[in-house]
Design an enzyme around this catalytic site. Structure first.
Site, short mmCIF file in Angstrom:
data_model
loop_
_atom_site.label_atom_id
_atom_site.label_comp_id
_atom_site.label_asym_id
_atom_site.label_seq_id
_atom_site.Cartn_x
_atom_site.Cartn_y
_atom_site.Cartn_z
N GLU A 110 0.75 -1.17 0.10
CA GLU A 110 -0.06 0.22 0.31
C GLU A 110 1.07 1.17 -0.21
O GLU A 110 1.93 1.16 0.53
CB GLU A 110 -0.85 -0.04 1.14
CG GLU A 110 -1.99 1.19 1.40
CD GLU A 110 -3.00 0.88 2.42
OE1 GLU A 110 -3.50 1.81 3.02
OE2 GLU A 110 -3.21 -0.42 2.88
N ASP A 112 -0.03 5.37 0.69
CA ASP A 112 -0.86 6.40 1.27
C ASP A 112 -0.86 7.70 1.17
O ASP A 112 0.41 8.16 1.75
CB ASP A 112 -1.25 5.76 2.69
CG ASP A 112 -1.73 4.47 2.78
OD1 ASP A 112 -2.31 4.01 1.87
OD2 ASP A 112 -1.82 3.84 4.03
N GLU A 114 -3.05 10.41 3.05
CA GLU A 114 -4.41 10.68 3.72
C GLU A 114 -4.45 12.09 4.35
O GLU A 114 -3.42 12.55 4.67
CB GLU A 114 -4.77 9.63 4.73
CG GLU A 114 -4.50 8.20 4.32
CD GLU A 114 -4.98 7.39 5.77
OE1 GLU A 114 -5.73 6.16 5.54
OE2 GLU A 114 -4.19 7.31 6.47
#
Length: 284
Positions: A110, A112, A114
């Protein structure tokens, strides 16, 4: 076919205009969200609109958030997305833009972005993380040098066999390198990933460690996405993308002035030993 001098100039101008239009329309992909993405949750809270279906909004209310993901999976490439975040009091909300492989395996990869909301007048926190084979804990967090709710800005992930780079308006925010030639086997490189985006509520942790809760009287909350670009072409610049002198200087400027958390400096969290790549990260 024979052109007069004036006619030739008119054709030349037309060609130039067409070339500029093509370059402009492909600068961020200018594709249709219907063609490349599917909703993942939230039903009517995922709204596609605008000319060519190039604009998308996500809504969060008391009942549900919303999200979408790419139809295709990718192994390396460059992904650009223009995003405008929730304006005003966004405490407790999380807006995301990330890549992930199949999480049901328990060993997913993953990458990310955010965006953690805050109460009015306080800055968003940009949270970045990298997972490899189900392991994460590689967080860096930043504030931005602008208000990300007032206009669209371009957030980019470059992923190639050498590095992962997070960029904002083409300014590098973070670089995570592959150090397998130093015996450090932590880098997502084998699993294909999809693009995901979402808007959801996490007021137990998102804003100031959960101390500031979501004010539902301000709902519905909306975040906006547009002008995505997905470049996985064999001749794409992403394949050799790296820091040059100018971008290295910009990275140092961002990390000196706007980084608020770096896992490689968290002595309390890693009291026994830091993750092995930390000893090399200063050489980005």
């Amino acid at each position: 076919m024979i052109f007069s001098s004036n006619g030739h100039h008119m054709v030349l101008k037309l060609v130039i205009v067409v070339v500029l239009m093509v370059l402009s329309s492909t600068a961020y992909g200018a594709g249709s969200f219907y063609d490349e993405f599917d909703p993942t949750f939230g039903d009517h809270r995922v709204q596609i609109s605008g000319p060519g279906n190039r604009d998308l909004s996500l809504t969060l209310d008391q009942y549900s958030g919303s999200g979408f993901r790419s139809k295709k999976e990718f192994l390396y490439g460059r992904i650009d997305m223009q995003i405008k975040l929730i304006a005003g009091d966004s405490a407790g909300t999380v807006t995301t833009f990330y890549l992930t492989s199949d999480q049901s395996t328990g060993i997913h990869d993953e990458i990310d972005f955010e965006f953690l909301g805050n109460s009015s007048g306080h800055p968003y926190t940009v949270h970045t993380n990298v997972f490899s084979q189900g392991q994460g804990n590689r967080e860096q967090q930043f504030h931005l040098w602008f208000d990300p709710s007032k206009a669209f800005h371009t957030y980019s992930i470059v992923w190639n066999p050498k590095l992962i780079m997070f960029l904002v308006d083409n300014i590098p925010l973070r670089v995570f390198r592959n150090y397998e030639n130093h015996g450090i086997m932590f880098f997502p490189k084998n699993q294909r990933q999809r693009i995901y985006a979402s808007l959801w509520e996490a007021d137990d942790w998102a804003t100031q460690g959960g101390r500031v809760k979501t004010d539902w009287s301000k709902a519905p909350f909306k975040a906006y996405y547009r002008n995505f670009n997905i470049d996985t072409s064999d001749k794409g610049a992403w394949k050799t993308h790296d820091l040059d002198e100018n971008s290295r200087r910009r990275l140092r400027w961002v990390q000196k002035n706007y980084m608020i958390y770096d896992y490689c400096s968290d002595w309390k969290r890693f009291s026994q030993s830091f993750p092995p790549e930390c000893k090399n990260s200063k050489f980005n």
